[in-house]
Design a protein around this motif. Sequence first.
Motif, PDB file in Angstrom:
ATOM      1  N   GLY A 284       0.802  -1.217   0.000  1.00  0.00           N
ATOM      2  CA  GLY A 284       0.000   0.000   0.000  1.00  0.00           C
ATOM      3  C   GLY A 284       0.829   1.258   0.000  1.00  0.00           C
ATOM      4  O   GLY A 284       2.056   1.227   0.140  1.00  0.00           O
ATOM      5  N   GLU A 305      -4.047   3.877   0.682  1.00  0.00           N
ATOM      6  CA  GLU A 305      -4.504   2.898  -0.303  1.00  0.00           C
ATOM      7  C   GLU A 305      -3.780   1.579  -0.036  1.00  0.00           C
ATOM      8  O   GLU A 305      -2.549   1.539  -0.016  1.00  0.00           O
ATOM      9  CB  GLU A 305      -4.203   3.366  -1.720  1.00  0.00           C
ATOM     10  N   THR A 306      -4.553   0.520   0.183  1.00  0.00           N
ATOM     11  CA  THR A 306      -3.976  -0.799   0.397  1.00  0.00           C
ATOM     12  C   THR A 306      -4.604  -1.779  -0.584  1.00  0.00           C
ATOM     13  O   THR A 306      -5.682  -1.523  -1.140  1.00  0.00           O
ATOM     14  CB  THR A 306      -4.222  -1.296   1.832  1.00  0.00           C
ATOM     15  N   TRP A 307      -3.921  -2.887  -0.823  1.00  0.00           N
ATOM     16  CA  TRP A 307      -4.476  -3.891  -1.723  1.00  0.00           C
ATOM     17  C   TRP A 307      -4.008  -5.277  -1.314  1.00  0.00           C
ATOM     18  O   TRP A 307      -3.025  -5.434  -0.598  1.00  0.00           O
ATOM     19  CB  TRP A 307      -4.094  -3.590  -3.175  1.00  0.00           C
ATOM     20  N   GLY A 314      -8.746  -3.850  -3.394  1.00  0.00           N
ATOM     21  CA  GLY A 314      -8.066  -2.751  -2.724  1.00  0.00           C
ATOM     22  C   GLY A 314      -9.022  -1.932  -1.887  1.00  0.00           C
ATOM     23  O   GLY A 314     -10.249  -2.090  -1.964  1.00  0.00           O
TER      24      GLY A 314
END
Length: 376
Positions: A284, A305-307, A314
């Motif tokens: 992220g 923002e993470t995924w 995400g």
Amino acid sequence: MAEERGGAVPIALVGAGKVAHAAHLRELRDLPDLLRLAAVVDPDPAHTAAVRAAGFPAVPWCGTLAEAVAAGARAALVCTPWWTHRDVVLECLELGLPVLCEKPVTLDLAEVEELAEAERRTGVPVAAGYMKRHDEVVDLFLGHCRERLDRARRLTVDIHDPNAPHQVAHLLPYPPAPFGPQPPAARAALERALGPGSTPAQREAYARGLGGSLIHQVNLVHAVLDGSGRELYGRLLHADRWAAGDGVSCRWRPDDALVVDLTHQRTPGHRRYQEVLELTAEDGVATLTLPSPYSRDESATLTVETWDARTGLGERTTRTAAPGRTGFRRQLAAWARSLGAGASGPPASGAGAPLPGLADVRRDARATREAALRLV
């Protein structure tokens, strides 16, 4: 300070210049239950007159710190030029006045040690004015970085700073001083700090882009690295200066997996200050955007923002704070609580924030000094 416990602490404002008017006095007006302005110590009585006009009509002018103590001051908010801090803070400690000193407390490592020895001997604390550490959104960013430090790959800071009179002119009761050469006393202090072998360009960068601005962000990076065994000092890869000194940047590698890049650009033709910190991790990116430190109608914004590489899904979250909840205000509240103010009432916003001290000053100055001496 037992006589003040539970009430507002009477303080002396030492130096009634730009940062006092642009930041601290505005916040002191809104914290009457925590801090009471008992005296102004400034060689220019006109500065005290400006403080009175700014909402403190009865505050007395004092020519010395001893007079401020006689007027009732029990702590000192030091806002004098940075090269005077050593003498002012030492005198405060000898008089028993706990200190909140604007940054940089000092850029001279020998002075840090002298102040630390005086602090130990007198038992009177010195807090460093790293107000960004007290911003709620900055604190969220630091927590995010600490949680992901083992997955982190790059931590960056990019500052576009007008560093020009128009940035604070609307906040001051008199025309701000133009950007210009360092005064002789500052130049002498810089030569002592960096050594006689340093160049004028290195000393200028140390006073401004590095020590005057990026030292804040060095402190934030150190807050992220604290306790991890990773350091900036001794891990510097390079430092650059360009645009006749209006640009300065440095890169560290605290370990083989992480690099830290910090850049400050003076952009006098631009109207707005902008500061962006970003952590890139394996899973992220967190981006922190900060307005001018003197702004009260804007606030920091944190976007994370993470995924998940396995699922391909995400998530994006954004956090911000209400305008007016500034780092300056929360710093003053935290300092007041550390002095015993309002101890009988409910906790104030920001009361739990840590107060960086001389150990932080030492760590930050070592890293920025190393970068300054690497500049070519």
